[in-house]
Design a protein around this motif. Structure first.
Motif, PDB file in Angstrom:
ATOM      1  N   ASP A  10      45.428  48.765  38.242  1.00 45.37           N
ATOM      2  CA  ASP A  10      45.028  48.172  36.956  1.00 45.37           C
ATOM      3  C   ASP A  10      45.361  46.681  36.915  1.00 45.37           C
ATOM      4  N   LEU A  11      46.559  46.343  37.367  1.00 48.26           N
ATOM      5  CA  LEU A  11      47.016  44.958  37.328  1.00 48.26           C
ATOM      6  C   LEU A  11      46.140  44.062  38.203  1.00 48.26           C
ATOM      7  N   ILE A  12      45.883  44.517  39.419  1.00 45.63           N
ATOM      8  CA  ILE A  12      45.087  43.722  40.355  1.00 45.63           C
ATOM      9  C   ILE A  12      43.638  43.579  39.880  1.00 45.63           C
ATOM     10  N   LEU A  13      43.026  44.709  39.496  1.00 46.92           N
ATOM     11  CA  LEU A  13      41.624  44.677  39.093  1.00 46.92           C
ATOM     12  C   LEU A  13      41.412  43.912  37.781  1.00 46.92           C
ATOM     13  N   SER A  14      42.363  44.028  36.847  1.00 50.06           N
ATOM     14  CA  SER A  14      42.223  43.297  35.585  1.00 50.06           C
ATOM     15  C   SER A  14      42.369  41.801  35.804  1.00 50.06           C
ATOM     16  N   LEU A  15      43.267  41.401  36.697  1.00 48.51           N
ATOM     17  CA  LEU A  15      43.427  39.978  37.015  1.00 48.51           C
ATOM     18  C   LEU A  15      42.152  39.438  37.661  1.00 48.51           C
ATOM     19  N   VAL A  16      41.626  40.203  38.617  1.00 48.58           N
ATOM     20  CA  VAL A  16      40.371  39.802  39.267  1.00 48.58           C
ATOM     21  C   VAL A  16      39.241  39.743  38.240  1.00 48.58           C
ATOM     22  N   GLY A  17      39.220  40.738  37.348  1.00 47.98           N
ATOM     23  CA  GLY A  17      38.184  40.779  36.315  1.00 47.98           C
ATOM     24  C   GLY A  17      38.236  39.581  35.391  1.00 47.98           C
ATOM     25  N   LEU A  18      39.441  39.198  34.972  1.00 46.88           N
ATOM     26  CA  LEU A  18      39.585  38.038  34.088  1.00 46.88           C
ATOM     27  C   LEU A  18      39.079  36.755  34.758  1.00 46.88           C
ATOM     28  N   ILE A  19      39.331  36.652  36.048  1.00 42.26           N
ATOM     29  CA  ILE A  19      38.910  35.452  36.788  1.00 42.26           C
ATOM     30  C   ILE A  19      37.401  35.456  37.049  1.00 42.26           C
ATOM     31  N   VAL A  20      36.922  36.570  37.609  1.00 48.00           N
ATOM     32  CA  VAL A  20      35.502  36.660  37.984  1.00 48.00           C
ATOM     33  C   VAL A  20      34.576  36.648  36.771  1.00 48.00           C
ATOM     34  N   LEU A  21      34.997  37.302  35.694  1.00 50.35           N
ATOM     35  CA  LEU A  21      34.144  37.402  34.515  1.00 50.35           C
ATOM     36  C   LEU A  21      34.318  36.248  33.530  1.00 50.35           C
ATOM     37  N   SER A  22      35.186  35.286  33.862  1.00 49.01           N
ATOM     38  CA  SER A  22      35.429  34.163  32.948  1.00 49.01           C
ATOM     39  C   SER A  22      34.143  33.416  32.557  1.00 49.01           C
ATOM     40  N   PRO A  23      33.167  33.228  33.468  1.00 48.50           N
ATOM     41  CA  PRO A  23      31.919  32.570  33.049  1.00 48.50           C
ATOM     42  C   PRO A  23      31.157  33.389  31.999  1.00 48.50           C
ATOM     43  N   ILE A  24      31.172  34.721  32.158  1.00 44.48           N
ATOM     44  CA  ILE A  24      30.504  35.583  31.185  1.00 44.48           C
ATOM     45  C   ILE A  24      31.231  35.531  29.848  1.00 44.48           C
ATOM     46  N   PHE A  25      32.569  35.525  29.896  1.00 48.85           N
ATOM     47  CA  PHE A  25      33.364  35.384  28.676  1.00 48.85           C
ATOM     48  C   PHE A  25      32.961  34.111  27.942  1.00 48.85           C
ATOM     49  N   LEU A  26      32.843  33.023  28.664  1.00 47.31           N
ATOM     50  CA  LEU A  26      32.503  31.729  28.071  1.00 47.31           C
ATOM     51  C   LEU A  26      31.129  31.775  27.426  1.00 47.31           C
ATOM     52  N   ILE A  27      30.164  32.356  28.123  1.00 46.18           N
ATOM     53  CA  ILE A  27      28.805  32.459  27.587  1.00 46.18           C
ATOM     54  C   ILE A  27      28.783  33.289  26.304  1.00 46.18           C
ATOM     55  N   LEU A  97      34.796  44.017  26.628  1.00 47.22           N
ATOM     56  CA  LEU A  97      35.348  43.236  27.737  1.00 47.22           C
ATOM     57  C   LEU A  97      36.741  42.642  27.483  1.00 47.22           C
ATOM     58  N   PRO A  98      37.035  42.150  26.268  1.00 48.61           N
ATOM     59  CA  PRO A  98      38.372  41.578  26.043  1.00 48.61           C
ATOM     60  C   PRO A  98      39.512  42.559  26.301  1.00 48.61           C
ATOM     61  N   GLN A  99      39.202  43.840  26.368  1.00 47.37           N
ATOM     62  CA  GLN A  99      40.243  44.827  26.626  1.00 47.37           C
ATOM     63  C   GLN A  99      40.784  44.735  28.054  1.00 47.37           C
ATOM     64  N   ILE A 100      40.132  43.934  28.878  1.00 54.09           N
ATOM     65  CA  ILE A 100      40.671  43.670  30.210  1.00 54.09           C
ATOM     66  C   ILE A 100      42.053  43.035  30.064  1.00 54.09           C
ATOM     67  N   TRP A 101      42.226  42.237  29.013  1.00 51.65           N
ATOM     68  CA  TRP A 101      43.543  41.633  28.759  1.00 51.65           C
ATOM     69  C   TRP A 101      44.560  42.708  28.384  1.00 51.65           C
ATOM     70  N   ASN A 102      44.141  43.692  27.551  1.00 51.18           N
ATOM     71  CA  ASN A 102      45.027  44.801  27.200  1.00 51.18           C
ATOM     72  C   ASN A 102      45.482  45.550  28.448  1.00 51.18           C
ATOM     73  N   ILE A 103      44.578  45.665  29.414  1.00 55.32           N
ATOM     74  CA  ILE A 103      44.902  46.339  30.675  1.00 55.32           C
ATOM     75  C   ILE A 103      45.876  45.484  31.487  1.00 55.32           C
TER      76      ILE A 103
END
Length: 210
Positions: A10-27, A97-103
């Motif tokens: 969970d920790l590894i995938l959520s960190l990767v998700g926050l980084i990789v999906l950051s452009p989508i978050f911004l949009i 998607l913001p629940q990635i932070w909760n994870i």
């Protein structure tokens, strides 16, 4: 043993998700701000591991003039309160998607029983029968790919209990892949709260805006 491995995953995938999906978050953040007035995110009180409470994060999908403290299913014509971007977010489940932070911070897991609202006493009590309140809640889970909003409380809790008994890397992977299929097909989604479970789980964005 798997519980510790599961947390590491969970920790590894959520960190990767926050980084990789950051452009989508911004949009999405820009789209929400341009579409309607109000905050980008809202937080909602949910039940976590061992029935502790935490605030789940979501992208705001409703207008700020939505009646306060009123669940979506109790609103007259709830569609009038959902923003244009909000309809897209709900349809695609991108509002979650913001629940990635909760994870990432350990309040949730990628796979697990979907966190109940703090006042869903019947669901919480039913889950107690299966030990489903004793694990971190998930972004998605076994129940979500077997009915989602349409499931009665008893069936949902039973499926959550089945997940507890079968919890493993292989079963989590099965739930993850099943979720992708369900999202694409929109299986079990009942907008506006017409489904049995949706009447209790779908809530408007005004609970706790941030």
């Amino acid at each position: 043993m798997y519980v510790k491995v599961k947390r590491l995953i969970d920790l590894i995938l959520s960190l990767v998700g926050l980084i990789v999906l950051s452009p989508i978050f911004l949009i999405l953040i820009i789209a929400i701000k341009l579409d309607s007035k109000g905050p980008v995110l809202f937080k909602q009180k949910r039940v976590g591991i061992n029935k502790t409470h935490f605030y789940i994060l979501k992208f705001r999908t409703m207008k700020i003039d939505t009646p306060k403290d009123t669940p979506t299913h109790l609103l007259k014509d709830p569609d009038q309160y959902i923003t244009k971007v909000g309809k897209f977010l709900r349809k695609t489940s991108l509002d979650e998607l913001p629940q990635i932070w909760n994870i990432f911070v350990g309040q949730m897991s990628i796979i697990g029983p979907r966190p109940a609202l703090w006042n869903q006493y019947d669901l919480i009590a039913e889950r107690d029968k299966y030990g489903a309140n004793d694990v971190p809640p998930g972004l998605t889970g076994w129940a979500q790919i077997n009915g989602r909003d349409e499931l009665p409380i008893e069936v949902k809790a039973k499926l959550d209990g089945e997940y507890i008994n079968r919890m493993s890397f292989g079963f989590d992977l099965k739930c993850f892949i099943g979720t992708i299929v369900s999202v694409v097909k929109r299986d079990g989604v009942v907008e506006g709260g017409t489904g049995t479970l949706a009447k209790k789980e779908l809530a408007s964005d005004q609970e706790r805006s941030i």
